[in-house]
Design a protein around this motif. Structure first.
Motif, PDB file in Angstrom:
ATOM      1  N   ARG A  58       0.992  -1.176  -0.069  1.00 45.53           N
ATOM      2  CA  ARG A  58      -0.074  -0.006   0.069  1.00 45.53           C
ATOM      3  C   ARG A  58       0.874   1.091   0.030  1.00 45.53           C
ATOM      4  O   ARG A  58       2.074   1.110   0.605  1.00 45.53           O
ATOM      5  CB  ARG A  58      -0.922   0.130   1.057  1.00 45.53           C
ATOM      6  N   SER A  59       0.195   2.240  -0.745  1.00 43.08           N
ATOM      7  CA  SER A  59       1.134   3.464  -0.742  1.00 43.08           C
ATOM      8  C   SER A  59       1.008   4.372   0.376  1.00 43.08           C
ATOM      9  O   SER A  59       0.279   3.954   1.450  1.00 43.08           O
ATOM     10  CB  SER A  59       0.857   4.296  -1.947  1.00 43.08           C
ATOM     11  N   ALA A  60       1.779   5.418   0.600  1.00 45.15           N
ATOM     12  CA  ALA A  60       1.630   6.383   2.043  1.00 45.15           C
ATOM     13  C   ALA A  60       0.038   6.628   2.010  1.00 45.15           C
ATOM     14  O   ALA A  60      -0.421   6.819   3.151  1.00 45.15           O
ATOM     15  CB  ALA A  60       2.294   7.635   1.806  1.00 45.15           C
ATOM     16  N   ALA A  61      -0.695   6.944   1.203  1.00 43.08           N
ATOM     17  CA  ALA A  61      -2.210   6.933   0.951  1.00 43.08           C
ATOM     18  C   ALA A  61      -2.977   5.903   1.253  1.00 43.08           C
ATOM     19  O   ALA A  61      -4.036   5.970   1.507  1.00 43.08           O
ATOM     20  CB  ALA A  61      -2.412   7.515  -0.318  1.00 43.08           C
ATOM     21  N   GLY A  62      -2.326   4.663   1.514  1.00 42.11           N
ATOM     22  CA  GLY A  62      -3.230   3.534   1.944  1.00 42.11           C
ATOM     23  C   GLY A  62      -3.726   2.855   0.794  1.00 42.11           C
ATOM     24  O   GLY A  62      -4.803   1.959   1.095  1.00 42.11           O
ATOM     25  N   VAL A  63      -3.526   3.116  -0.656  1.00 46.39           N
ATOM     26  CA  VAL A  63      -3.993   2.568  -1.639  1.00 46.39           C
ATOM     27  C   VAL A  63      -3.092   1.276  -2.297  1.00 46.39           C
ATOM     28  O   VAL A  63      -1.704   1.632  -2.211  1.00 46.39           O
ATOM     29  CB  VAL A  63      -4.264   3.493  -2.792  1.00 46.39           C
ATOM     30  N   PRO A  64      -3.604   0.222  -2.554  1.00 41.00           N
ATOM     31  CA  PRO A  64      -2.520  -0.880  -3.112  1.00 41.00           C
ATOM     32  C   PRO A  64      -2.094  -0.272  -4.356  1.00 41.00           C
ATOM     33  O   PRO A  64      -2.612   0.277  -5.231  1.00 41.00           O
ATOM     34  CB  PRO A  64      -3.690  -1.782  -3.451  1.00 41.00           C
ATOM     35  N   MET A  65      -0.737  -0.746  -4.540  1.00 36.25           N
ATOM     36  CA  MET A  65       0.040   0.098  -5.773  1.00 36.25           C
ATOM     37  C   MET A  65       0.259  -0.623  -6.729  1.00 36.25           C
ATOM     38  O   MET A  65      -0.111  -2.190  -6.551  1.00 36.25           O
ATOM     39  CB  MET A  65       1.418   0.573  -5.014  1.00 36.25           C
ATOM     40  N   VAL A  66       0.612  -0.106  -7.718  1.00 39.22           N
ATOM     41  CA  VAL A  66       0.612  -1.010  -9.157  1.00 39.22           C
ATOM     42  C   VAL A  66       1.991  -1.122  -9.575  1.00 39.22           C
ATOM     43  O   VAL A  66       2.746  -0.073  -9.298  1.00 39.22           O
ATOM     44  CB  VAL A  66      -0.023  -0.219 -10.287  1.00 39.22           C
ATOM     45  N   PRO A  67       2.594  -2.213  -9.887  1.00 38.47           N
ATOM     46  CA  PRO A  67       4.100  -2.135 -10.078  1.00 38.47           C
ATOM     47  C   PRO A  67       4.488  -1.324 -11.541  1.00 38.47           C
ATOM     48  O   PRO A  67       3.838  -1.514 -12.370  1.00 38.47           O
ATOM     49  CB  PRO A  67       4.527  -3.499 -10.177  1.00 38.47           C
ATOM     50  N   LEU A  68       5.640  -0.826 -11.430  1.00 41.82           N
ATOM     51  CA  LEU A  68       6.003   0.000 -12.733  1.00 41.82           C
ATOM     52  C   LEU A  68       6.991  -0.776 -13.075  1.00 41.82           C
ATOM     53  O   LEU A  68       7.227  -1.090 -14.507  1.00 41.82           O
ATOM     54  CB  LEU A  68       6.438   1.575 -12.354  1.00 41.82           C
ATOM     55  N   SER A  69       8.166  -1.204 -12.330  1.00 42.21           N
ATOM     56  CA  SER A  69       9.365  -1.989 -13.092  1.00 42.21           C
ATOM     57  C   SER A  69       9.418  -2.986 -11.685  1.00 42.21           C
ATOM     58  O   SER A  69       8.957  -3.005 -10.826  1.00 42.21           O
ATOM     59  CB  SER A  69      10.662  -0.938 -13.096  1.00 42.21           C
ATOM     60  N   GLN A 110      11.788  -2.449  -9.673  1.00 42.31           N
ATOM     61  CA  GLN A 110      12.263  -1.625  -8.553  1.00 42.31           C
ATOM     62  C   GLN A 110      11.475  -0.391  -8.086  1.00 42.31           C
ATOM     63  O   GLN A 110      11.578  -0.047  -6.906  1.00 42.31           O
ATOM     64  CB  GLN A 110      13.496  -0.962  -8.760  1.00 42.31           C
ATOM     65  N   GLU A 111      10.263  -0.369  -8.655  1.00 42.66           N
ATOM     66  CA  GLU A 111       9.182   0.733  -8.496  1.00 42.66           C
ATOM     67  C   GLU A 111       7.770   0.250  -8.602  1.00 42.66           C
ATOM     68  O   GLU A 111       7.473  -0.582  -9.433  1.00 42.66           O
ATOM     69  CB  GLU A 111       9.519   1.860  -9.348  1.00 42.66           C
ATOM     70  N   MET A 112       7.027   0.915  -7.662  1.00 42.10           N
ATOM     71  CA  MET A 112       5.447   0.893  -7.743  1.00 42.10           C
ATOM     72  C   MET A 112       4.897   2.148  -7.560  1.00 42.10           C
ATOM     73  O   MET A 112       5.629   3.100  -7.032  1.00 42.10           O
ATOM     74  CB  MET A 112       5.237   0.213  -6.189  1.00 42.10           C
ATOM     75  N   GLN A 113       3.740   2.181  -8.215  1.00 44.59           N
ATOM     76  CA  GLN A 113       3.243   3.737  -8.336  1.00 44.59           C
ATOM     77  C   GLN A 113       1.764   3.471  -7.532  1.00 44.59           C
ATOM     78  O   GLN A 113       1.065   2.628  -7.729  1.00 44.59           O
ATOM     79  CB  GLN A 113       3.066   3.882  -9.545  1.00 44.59           C
ATOM     80  N   CYS A 114       1.453   4.512  -6.701  1.00 40.57           N
ATOM     81  CA  CYS A 114      -0.139   4.807  -6.144  1.00 40.57           C
ATOM     82  C   CYS A 114      -0.859   5.285  -7.295  1.00 40.57           C
ATOM     83  O   CYS A 114      -0.676   6.389  -7.997  1.00 40.57           O
ATOM     84  CB  CYS A 114       0.204   5.678  -5.015  1.00 40.57           C
ATOM     85  N   VAL A 118      10.435  -5.533  -6.285  1.00 39.14           N
ATOM     86  CA  VAL A 118       8.844  -6.144  -6.739  1.00 39.14           C
ATOM     87  C   VAL A 118       9.231  -7.406  -7.397  1.00 39.14           C
ATOM     88  O   VAL A 118      10.150  -7.802  -8.142  1.00 39.14           O
ATOM     89  CB  VAL A 118       8.261  -5.093  -8.069  1.00 39.14           C
ATOM     90  N   ALA A 119       7.933  -8.454  -7.228  1.00 41.38           N
ATOM     91  CA  ALA A 119       8.033  -9.640  -7.583  1.00 41.38           C
ATOM     92  C   ALA A 119       7.714  -9.620  -9.091  1.00 41.38           C
ATOM     93  O   ALA A 119       6.691  -9.000  -9.369  1.00 41.38           O
ATOM     94  CB  ALA A 119       7.416 -10.618  -6.948  1.00 41.38           C
TER      95      ALA A 119
END
Lengths: 190, 269
Positions: free
Chosen positions: A157-168, A170-174, A185-186
């Motif tokens: 979950r992001s800082a906003a508490g929303v499940p995040m989407v993987p970008l790469s 190494q990164e996930m986006q809210c 990221v797996a």
């Protein structure tokens, strides 16, 4: 026809069958060690499966214990610069009955550039992680690793508490705030 | 009780049994929902409840064993288990002894080396005491361990035999037990050539009669083990039937919190 056996019962000759789960070899016989249903699996092609295998399957719940080499699902509970402490939730597809704690040490997070890994850029408390059991570890916790493409954070979950989407990897986006956070990221579909 | 005959001229005992007859056996499995495995075992009027918790991580780390599971055992008699109120103190020494007997028997039965660094707790409570409590306790504990799906070498069955008025008597009740005669408690592994795992004896007995009494006790154990096997099979059958019915019932059941749903989904692809 199902045959229910009890501990100590002779199931087969150990010369003709392999002993599967819930059985043990006693002298020349394979005997049951659990109460359950006797099953015979036919011999396969592989080297290790030359003979048919007898096993005893319990109808109730069997205890699930993580073993070295198992893929587990765990939730991160605590992080510090050296390791991430996790609680193991599932072993393979089976949920565990009680708490097993594990640690992912900083050198086990990924396979390459091990010395550049930062735990806080890989995991956050609350993340759900897929990892492999390296060893039984010390007396307190299992040692886990995420040093494979298909291992790492699967749910965060992001800082906003929303499940995040993987970008790469190494990164996930809210999806709501568009904030990008760092994770190991797996890679799930393969 | 008058200092009377324990075996009548017709060959019947005080409770109407023949000398080589067991009391009525009754067993119920899975009686406690909080325990991993539990069993209620009755031999006549003796009634014992056993509960097994574990295998679980060792509580006291200094006791942890790298190679095998440790077994903890606790035996207690309910205050209402005997008719007369017993004084404490001496009874506690007896309790320690029976605890050790139960633990020893189960350590030889459970495949502890398959569960390294774990602990198994076994609690045995006597609800009603009428002689032969230690045998009933071992039988109850064995059933509870089997119900907890802990791997065992073999079932373990226990039974006592005594010798009163020149007759070997199987499965003494309280009156016969307090008759002052010898009492031999035996536990065996029935599928392991009747290997004796526990043998305790009160009072002295000539070696020739001892062999007779032991033989009778072992025969009693075999009967008990047959009964236990039957009960375990019935219980497993009932469990399997319940599980099948349950699987058909809840198709959309099992709403966890959404985190957990995701966890389950992870391994589905």
């Amino acid at each position: 026809m199902t045959e229910i056996v009890t501990p100590g019962e002779r199931l087969a000759l150990s010369a003709e069958y392999d002993a599967g789960t819930g059985t043990c070899v006693k002298d020349t016989f394979i005997c049951a060690t659990l109460v359950g249903i006797k099953r015979v699996l036919p011999a396969g092609q592989a080297e290790a499966e030359q003979r048919p295998r007898v096993e005893v399957v319990r109808s109730g719940v069997e205890p699930v214990v993580p073993r070295a080499g198992d893929t587990v699902t765990a939730r991160v509970v605590r992080i510090n610069p050296r390791l991430a402490a996790v609680d193991i939730l599932c072993v393979g597809p089976k949920p565990v009955q009680q708490r097993y704690s594990g640690v992912i040490r900083v050198q086990d997070v990924r396979a390459t550039e091990i010395d550049k890994v930062k735990i806080e850029a890989s995991f956050r408390p609350g993340d759900v992680v897929r990892a492999e059991v390296l060893s039984l570890g010390d007396a307190r916790s299992y040692h886990l690793t995420t040093a494979q493409n298909q291992l790492g954070v699967v749910y965060a979950r992001s800082a906003a508490g929303v499940p995040m989407v993987p970008l790469s990897w190494q990164e996930m986006q809210c999806p709501t705030t568009k904030a990008v956070e760092n994770r190991k990221v797996a890679k799930l579909d393969a | 009780m008058p200092a009377a005959e324990y075996v009548s001229p017709e060959g019947l005992r005080l409770d109407g049994r023949r000398p080589k007859e067991l009391r009525q056996l009754r067993a119920e499995l899975g009686v406690l929902s909080s325990a991993t495995g539990s069993a209620l075992f009755e031999m006549g009027n003796t009634k014992v409840l056993a509960a097994v918790f574990g295998p679980k991580p060792v509580e006291q780390r200094s006791q942890e064993d790298e190679k095998r599971a440790i077994i903890k055992c606790e035996y207690a008699m309910a205050t209402f288990s005997t008719g007369e109120r017993r004084r404490r103190g001496k009874a506690d020494r007896r309790a320690t002894e029976i605890t050790m007997a139960i633990r020893n028997t189960l350590e030889q039965t459970i495949l502890t080396e398959l569960l390294p660094r774990s602990q198994i707790d076994i609690y045995v409570q006597v609800l009603q005491a009428d002689g032969g409590t230690r045998c009933a306790c071992i039988n109850a504990a064995c059933l509870a361990v089997a119900a907890a799906a802990i791997p065992m070498r073999d079932l373990v069955a226990s039974c006592a035999a005594g010798y009163l008025e020149s007759t070997p008597l199987l499965d003494l009740n309280y009156l016969e037990d307090s008759g002052g005669g010898p009492d031999v408690a035996v536990a065996i592994h029935p599928n392991y050539d009747n290997r004796v795992v526990l043998l305790q004896q009160d009072n002295r007995l000539a070696i020739e009669t001892f062999e007779q009494v032991l033989e009778l006790a072992v025969a009693g154990c075999r009967a008990v083990s047959g009964f236990m096997r039957e009960r375990l099979q019935e219980h497993t059958q009932a469990l399997a039937a319940a599980q099948d019915a349950g699987e058909q019932d809840d198709v959309g059941g099992g709403d966890g919190e959404d985190d957990d749903d995701d966890v389950m989904g992870v391994d589905d692809f």
